[in-house]
Design a protein around this motif. Structure first.
Motif, PDB file in Angstrom:
ATOM      1  N   THR A  63       0.830  -1.208   0.000  1.00  0.00           N
ATOM      2  CA  THR A  63       0.000   0.000   0.000  1.00  0.00           C
ATOM      3  C   THR A  63       0.864   1.256   0.000  1.00  0.00           C
ATOM      4  O   THR A  63       0.523   2.246  -0.655  1.00  0.00           O
ATOM      5  CB  THR A  63      -0.949   0.016   1.215  1.00  0.00           C
ATOM      6  N   SER A  64       1.988   1.222   0.707  1.00  0.00           N
ATOM      7  CA  SER A  64       2.872   2.387   0.729  1.00  0.00           C
ATOM      8  C   SER A  64       3.556   2.584  -0.618  1.00  0.00           C
ATOM      9  O   SER A  64       3.691   3.712  -1.102  1.00  0.00           O
ATOM     10  CB  SER A  64       3.920   2.243   1.838  1.00  0.00           C
ATOM     11  N   ALA A  65       3.993   1.488  -1.224  1.00  0.00           N
ATOM     12  CA  ALA A  65       4.632   1.582  -2.540  1.00  0.00           C
ATOM     13  C   ALA A  65       3.647   2.119  -3.577  1.00  0.00           C
ATOM     14  O   ALA A  65       4.009   2.962  -4.407  1.00  0.00           O
ATOM     15  CB  ALA A  65       5.158   0.217  -2.969  1.00  0.00           C
ATOM     16  N   ASP A  66       2.401   1.650  -3.526  1.00  0.00           N
ATOM     17  CA  ASP A  66       1.384   2.149  -4.456  1.00  0.00           C
ATOM     18  C   ASP A  66       1.131   3.643  -4.235  1.00  0.00           C
ATOM     19  O   ASP A  66       0.963   4.398  -5.197  1.00  0.00           O
ATOM     20  CB  ASP A  66       0.076   1.378  -4.283  1.00  0.00           C
ATOM     21  N   TRP A  67       1.090   4.049  -2.967  1.00  0.00           N
ATOM     22  CA  TRP A  67       0.849   5.469  -2.672  1.00  0.00           C
ATOM     23  C   TRP A  67       1.982   6.335  -3.220  1.00  0.00           C
ATOM     24  O   TRP A  67       1.737   7.394  -3.812  1.00  0.00           O
ATOM     25  CB  TRP A  67       0.705   5.692  -1.162  1.00  0.00           C
ATOM     26  N   ILE A  68       3.225   5.891  -3.050  1.00  0.00           N
ATOM     27  CA  ILE A  68       4.367   6.656  -3.554  1.00  0.00           C
ATOM     28  C   ILE A  68       4.286   6.797  -5.070  1.00  0.00           C
ATOM     29  O   ILE A  68       4.478   7.890  -5.622  1.00  0.00           O
ATOM     30  CB  ILE A  68       5.699   5.983  -3.148  1.00  0.00           C
ATOM     31  N   GLU A  69       4.002   5.700  -5.768  1.00  0.00           N
ATOM     32  CA  GLU A  69       3.924   5.760  -7.225  1.00  0.00           C
ATOM     33  C   GLU A  69       2.785   6.670  -7.677  1.00  0.00           C
ATOM     34  O   GLU A  69       2.925   7.456  -8.634  1.00  0.00           O
ATOM     35  CB  GLU A  69       3.744   4.352  -7.802  1.00  0.00           C
TER      36      GLU A  69
END
Length: 279
Positions: A267-273
């Motif tokens: 979820t954090s990686a998706d938010w960053i992208e």
């Protein structure tokens, strides 16, 4: 500020990600968090895997978890030689009783080991809302004095340095703290800690455990709105406030954000992208 956002992972979490190219944000640094008791073999293995995949690995080096000076030298040498690591986040660590002779990040930096081994990037911790482990009286006296020392150290080392802050939820407390350290002559760039998307209850629990202060009220206020309570909290609005502050107050030196994946890596990686695409 999200264009170069960094993220942190635990070695055991990293081991569950089959494809790092799709499981982690492209580019940027990946910090390897060290929970007390994590075997050094797991830390070095995680660093080697990240480096081999083209990521910039930044292991946490926690003073109070190091049993002796020889282990410290050996571990840092292995990071360099076996995993190609050239940077570290240097911390005191959360242990109440140190495992060996080191109690603070200052002692590790002052040892000269990082310089002798050619570490070219060293990051240190910042606490915009104080930290009772450092200042039991709720002042910021000891934490600020440590930053003063680290500023002086940065002027005699070839390594690039930056401050990585504890996560927070209020841009105002960040701005006030940043102005304070600038007035003291601390010029190190600031990487602002943000909590990645997570359930509100999860964030409140971590915030209390980690000593997040005034900005905890932001979460508590949100929790009173049942409509918001049912949805995961995302740091999008806070990231925008910080980005705006970095433009309006360039003297504060807010360089980028660092995401704590409290609701999970994916979820954090998706938010960053997503934040990068939005600009």
């Amino acid at each position: 500020m999200t264009a170069s956002a960094s993220l942190e992972v635990l070695p055991r979490t990293l081991a569950k990600i089959d494809d790092l190219d799709t499981g982690l944000p492209r580019g940027g640094r990946v910090y390897i968090a060290c929970i007390d008791g994590t075997p050094i073999e797991e830390m070095i293995g995680a660093a080697r895997r990240l480096t081999d995949a083209g990521f910039c690995a930044m292991p946490h080096v926690t003073a109070r978890s190091i049993p002796d000076a020889q282990s410290f030298r050996t571990w840092m040498t292995r990071y360099r030689e076996e995993a190609g690591v050239t940077g570290a986040l240097v911390l005191a660590g959360g242990r109440r009783v140190p495992a060996g002779p080191f109690q603070s990040s200052v002692q590790l930096l002052d040892s000269g080991i990082f310089d002798r081994l050619g570490f070219d990037r060293l990051h240190v911790a910042g606490h915009p809302e104080a930290n009772r482990d450092i200042d039991p009286d709720d002042t910021a006296r000891n934490a600020l004095a440590a930053l003063d020392w680290k500023q002086a150290y940065s002027e005699r080392t070839d390594a690039e340095m930056a401050i990585v802050t504890q996560f927070l939820f209020d841009a105002r407390s960040l701005g006030s703290w940043a102005a304070t350290i600038r007035q003291r002559g601390v010029t190190l760039p600031i990487h602002v800690g943000l909590a990645g998307p997570a359930r509100l209850a999860t964030l409140i629990r971590y915030a209390i455990a980690c000593g997040v202060g005034p900005s905890l009220q932001v979460l508590q206020k949100r929790a009173r709105d049942l409509r918001k309570l049912a949805r995961p909290f995302e740091p999008t609005e806070l990231a925008r406030d910080i980005a705006r502050m970095s433009v309006e107050r360039p003297d504060l030196g807010l360089e980028q954000v660092h995401v704590f994946p409290l609701g999970g890596i994916a979820t954090s990686a998706d938010w960053i992208e997503t934040a990068r695409r939005r600009g």
